[in-house]
Design a protein around this motif. Structure first.
Motif, short mmCIF file in Angstrom:
data_model
loop_
_atom_site.label_atom_id
_atom_site.label_comp_id
_atom_site.label_asym_id
_atom_site.label_seq_id
_atom_site.Cartn_x
_atom_site.Cartn_y
_atom_site.Cartn_z
N VAL A 1 0.83 -1.21 0.00
CA VAL A 1 0.00 0.00 0.00
C VAL A 1 0.86 1.26 0.00
CG1 VAL A 1 -1.71 1.31 1.30
CG2 VAL A 1 -1.92 -1.17 1.14
N ARG A 2 1.93 1.27 0.82
CA ARG A 2 2.78 2.46 0.90
C ARG A 2 3.42 2.76 -0.46
NH1 ARG A 2 8.12 3.74 1.89
NH2 ARG A 2 8.46 5.69 3.06
N GLU A 3 3.95 1.73 -1.10
CA GLU A 3 4.58 1.92 -2.41
C GLU A 3 3.55 2.36 -3.44
OE1 GLU A 3 7.06 -0.64 -5.79
OE2 GLU A 3 6.51 -1.56 -3.87
N ALA A 4 2.36 1.77 -3.38
CA ALA A 4 1.30 2.13 -4.32
C ALA A 4 0.88 3.59 -4.15
CB ALA A 4 0.10 1.21 -4.14
N LEU A 5 0.78 4.04 -2.89
CA LEU A 5 0.42 5.43 -2.63
C LEU A 5 1.48 6.38 -3.18
CD1 LEU A 5 -1.00 5.18 1.00
CD2 LEU A 5 -2.27 5.85 -1.06
N LEU A 6 2.74 6.03 -2.98
CA LEU A 6 3.83 6.87 -3.49
C LEU A 6 3.83 6.91 -5.01
CD1 LEU A 6 6.73 5.89 -1.05
CD2 LEU A 6 5.46 8.05 -1.12
N LEU A 7 3.63 5.75 -5.65
CA LEU A 7 3.57 5.71 -7.11
C LEU A 7 2.40 6.53 -7.63
CD1 LEU A 7 4.42 1.99 -7.96
CD2 LEU A 7 5.68 4.02 -8.71
N SER A 8 1.25 6.36 -7.00
CA SER A 8 0.06 7.10 -7.41
C SER A 8 0.28 8.60 -7.27
CB SER A 8 -1.14 6.65 -6.57
OG SER A 8 -2.33 7.24 -7.04
N LEU A 9 0.88 9.01 -6.15
CA LEU A 9 1.17 10.42 -5.94
C LEU A 9 2.16 10.92 -6.99
CD1 LEU A 9 0.99 13.01 -4.25
CD2 LEU A 9 2.82 12.09 -2.80
N GLY A 10 3.15 10.08 -7.33
CA GLY A 10 4.13 10.46 -8.34
C GLY A 10 3.48 10.70 -9.69
N TYR A 11 2.54 9.85 -10.07
CA TYR A 11 1.84 10.04 -11.35
C TYR A 11 0.98 11.31 -11.34
CZ TYR A 11 3.11 5.59 -13.54
OH TYR A 11 3.80 4.57 -14.14
N VAL A 12 0.36 11.60 -10.19
CA VAL A 12 -0.44 12.82 -10.09
C VAL A 12 0.45 14.05 -10.23
CG1 VAL A 12 -1.85 14.23 -8.53
CG2 VAL A 12 -2.27 11.76 -8.72
N ILE A 13 1.59 14.04 -9.54
CA ILE A 13 2.52 15.18 -9.63
C ILE A 13 3.02 15.34 -11.06
CG2 ILE A 13 4.80 15.99 -8.92
CD1 ILE A 13 4.28 14.72 -6.18
N LEU A 14 3.33 14.23 -11.71
CA LEU A 14 3.79 14.28 -13.09
C LEU A 14 2.70 14.85 -14.00
CD1 LEU A 14 6.20 13.55 -14.90
CD2 LEU A 14 5.16 11.30 -15.24
N ALA A 15 1.45 14.43 -13.79
CA ALA A 15 0.34 14.94 -14.60
C ALA A 15 0.13 16.44 -14.39
CB ALA A 15 -0.94 14.18 -14.25
N LEU A 16 0.22 16.89 -13.14
CA LEU A 16 0.06 18.32 -12.86
C LEU A 16 1.23 19.12 -13.42
CD1 LEU A 16 -1.33 18.18 -9.20
CD2 LEU A 16 -2.59 18.51 -11.34
N SER A 17 2.43 18.55 -13.36
CA SER A 17 3.60 19.23 -13.94
C SER A 17 3.44 19.37 -15.45
CB SER A 17 4.87 18.44 -13.63
OG SER A 17 5.07 18.33 -12.23
N PHE A 18 2.89 18.34 -16.07
CA PHE A 18 2.63 18.42 -17.51
C PHE A 18 1.60 19.51 -17.79
CE2 PHE A 18 0.69 17.17 -21.53
CZ PHE A 18 1.82 16.89 -22.30
N GLY A 19 0.61 19.64 -16.91
CA GLY A 19 -0.38 20.71 -17.05
C GLY A 19 0.26 22.08 -16.96
N ALA A 20 1.25 22.21 -16.07
CA ALA A 20 1.98 23.48 -15.98
C ALA A 20 2.71 23.78 -17.28
CB ALA A 20 2.95 23.43 -14.81
N GLY A 21 3.25 22.72 -17.90
CA GLY A 21 3.91 22.89 -19.19
C GLY A 21 2.93 23.33 -20.26
N HIS B 1 0.26 25.07 -19.74
CA HIS B 1 -0.03 26.48 -19.43
C HIS B 1 1.05 27.39 -20.00
CE1 HIS B 1 -0.31 30.18 -17.06
NE2 HIS B 1 -1.57 29.86 -16.82
N TYR B 2 2.29 26.98 -19.89
CA TYR B 2 3.41 27.80 -20.36
C TYR B 2 3.46 27.87 -21.89
CZ TYR B 2 8.19 29.46 -21.03
OH TYR B 2 9.29 30.18 -21.43
N PHE B 3 3.27 26.72 -22.55
CA PHE B 3 3.45 26.67 -24.00
C PHE B 3 2.16 26.94 -24.79
CE2 PHE B 3 7.08 24.07 -22.56
CZ PHE B 3 8.10 24.70 -23.26
N LEU B 4 1.01 26.52 -24.23
CA LEU B 4 -0.24 26.64 -25.00
C LEU B 4 -1.23 27.64 -24.42
CD1 LEU B 4 -0.88 22.84 -25.80
CD2 LEU B 4 0.31 24.57 -27.20
N GLY B 5 -0.96 28.14 -23.21
CA GLY B 5 -1.82 29.17 -22.65
C GLY B 5 -2.73 28.68 -21.55
N PRO B 6 -3.33 29.62 -20.80
CA PRO B 6 -4.17 29.26 -19.64
C PRO B 6 -5.44 28.51 -20.00
CG PRO B 6 -4.25 31.62 -20.07
CD PRO B 6 -3.17 31.08 -20.92
#
Length: 342
Positions: free
Chosen positions: A34-54, A56-61
Motif C-alpha cells: 500500500v505504501r509503495e502504491a500510494l507513493l507511485l500514485s502520488l508520483g503520477y499525479v505530480i507528473l500529470a500536474l507538472s505536464f499541465g503546468a507545461g 499552461h506555459y506553451f499553450l496558454g491558460p
C-alpha cells in the motif's frame, strides 16, 4: 511541425514510463504494498500536474484549464475501472502476485485502444459536428443507467465474455502461475488469468465509450484529450493497489461518478444547442470537483461505523459490462457454469 514534436515527445515520455515500470520497478511482478502504491500514485499525479503546468506555459491558460478539467474527469471516471478490477479479481480468486501482470498488460492495451478511439472521435466531430448531440445524449443515458445499477450485484458466472471463451477455447481448470497460455499434449490452452485479462480489456473499452465523449465535452483538441486520458490511465494500476484494501469505504462514490456523466453530457448538449459556452470549462471543473469531493466525503462518513462485511457486500454491487444482475437463484452453486471445451 511543432504539433508533431509535441505528440512525439509525449509518446516517448509514455514509453519511458512504461519501460521504467516494467523493466525496473516491477520486473519480477512482485506484490505491491500500500505504501509503495500510494507513493507511485502520488508520483503520477505530480507528473500529470507538472505536464499541465507545461501546457499552461506553451499553450496558454485556456488549454491548461481544459487539460486540468479533462484530467480530473478522466481520473474520477477511472475509479469505475477499479471497482470492476476488485469484482473480477475477487470472483476469479486471482492471486495478488498475478494482479500486477494483468493490470500492466490491461492498461497497456487500454492506452492503445483509447488512442485509436480519441483519434476516431476527433475526426468524426470535425466532419460531423452534429455527433456532439449523440455523444451528449449517450453520456446522460449511461449516467442514469449507472445510477440504476449501483445496487445490483453482477453475475460474473453468466458474463457473456466469460461464457463465450469457456465454450470456444480450451481452458485450464486452475491458474498456471502467471501464464496466459499453456500447452498440454500439443494442444494450446488458455488459463483463467487470460479470461480475466480479456474481461479487463473489454470493460475498459466500454468505459472509454463514456469517458472519451465526456472529455470531448470539455475540449475537442485531440492532444489535450489524449494526454489527459493517458495520464489518468497511467496511474490507474498504482491507484488500484493503493485503494483495494479500502475500496469498500467509497461505495457512494459510484453515485457521484454517475452524476458526473449526466452533468458533462448535459453540458455538451446545451453548449452545442446554443453554439457557445453557456456552461464554461471552469464551471464544469467546479461542479465535477464538488460532486466527486462530496460523494467521497459522504461515503467515508456513511461507512465509518458500518461493519466491514456489510461495506464489502455493497462494494460488490456495480455494473460489469456483459454481466446480468444476480437474482436469488443465481446465488446457489451451479454445476454447469464451468462448462469448457475439452
Amino acid at each position: 511541425m511543432e504539433s508533431a514534436w509535441m505528440w512525439i515527445g509525449f509518446n516517448v515520455l509514455v514509453l519511458a514510463l512504461l519501460a521504467l515500470d516494467l523493466g525496473v520497478l516491477h520486473r519480477h511482478g512482485r506484490e505491491i504494498g500500500v505504501r509503495e502504491a500510494l507513493l507511485l500514485s502520488l508520483g503520477y499525479v505530480i507528473l500529470a500536474l507538472s505536464f499541465g503546468a507545461g501546457i499552461h506555459y506553451f499553450l496558454g491558460p485556456q488549454a491548461a484549464t481544459e487539460y486540468l478539467t479533462g484530467y480530473l474527469i478522466e481520473k474520477s471516471l477511472s475509479i469505475d475501472n477499479i471497482f470492476v478490477f476488485v469484482l473480477v479479481f475477487m470472483h476469479f480468486s486471482v492471486p495478488k502476485d498475478c494482479q500486477h501482470k494483468v493490470l500492466f498488460w490491461g492498461i497497456l492495451g487500454a492506452l492503445i485502444m483509447r488512442a485509436a478511439l480519441i483519434l476516431a472521435g476527433a475526426a468524426i466531430i470535425e466532419s460531423f459536428h452534429g455527433i456532439i448531440y449523440v455523444f451528449g445524449a449517450f453520456l446522460v443515458f449511461t449516467g442514469i443507467k449507472m445510477l440504476v445499477t449501483v445496487g445490483q450485484e453482477p453475475n460474473l458466472d453468466e458474463n457473456h465474455i466469460n461464457r463465450f471463451m469457456r465454450r470456444h477455447f480450451r481452458v485450464t481448470e486452475n491458474f498456471e502461475g502467471k501464464k496466459f497460455f499453456v500447452r498440454r499434449n500439443g494442444a494450446l490452452f488458455i488459463t483463467p488469468l487470460f479470461i480475466v485479462l480479456v474481461l479487463i480489456e473489454v470493460t475498459d473499452v466500454i468505459f472509454a465509450l463514456d469517458s472519451i465523449p465526456a472529455i470531448f465535452a470539455i475540449t475537442t483538441d485531440p492532444f489535450i484529450v489524449y494526454t489527459s486520458n493517458v495520464f489518468a490511465i497511467l496511474g490507474l494500476r498504482a491507484l488500484y493497489f493503493a485503494l483495494v484494501g479500502i475500496i469498500h469505504r467509497f461505495h457512494y462514490l459510484k453515485y457521484g461518478l454517475s452524476l458526473v456523466l449526466v452533468v458533462v453530457g448535459a453540458k455538451m448538449i446545451v453548449n452545442a444547442w446554443f453554439g457557445e459556452k453557456i456552461v464554461s470549462t471552469e464551471l464544469a471543473l467546479f461542479i465535477t470537483t464538488v460532486i466527486i469531493g462530496s460523494s467521497m466525503l459522504f461515503s467515508l462518513l456513511r461507512t465509518r461505523k458500518m461493519p466491514t462485511e456489510e461495506a464489502l457486500k455493497d462494494a460488490t454491487h456495480w455494473w460489469v459490462p456483459g454481466s446480468p444482475p444476480k437474482v436469488e437463484a443465481d446465488k446457489q452453486p451451479r454445476s454447469d457454469n464451468k462448462n469448457r471445451k475439452s
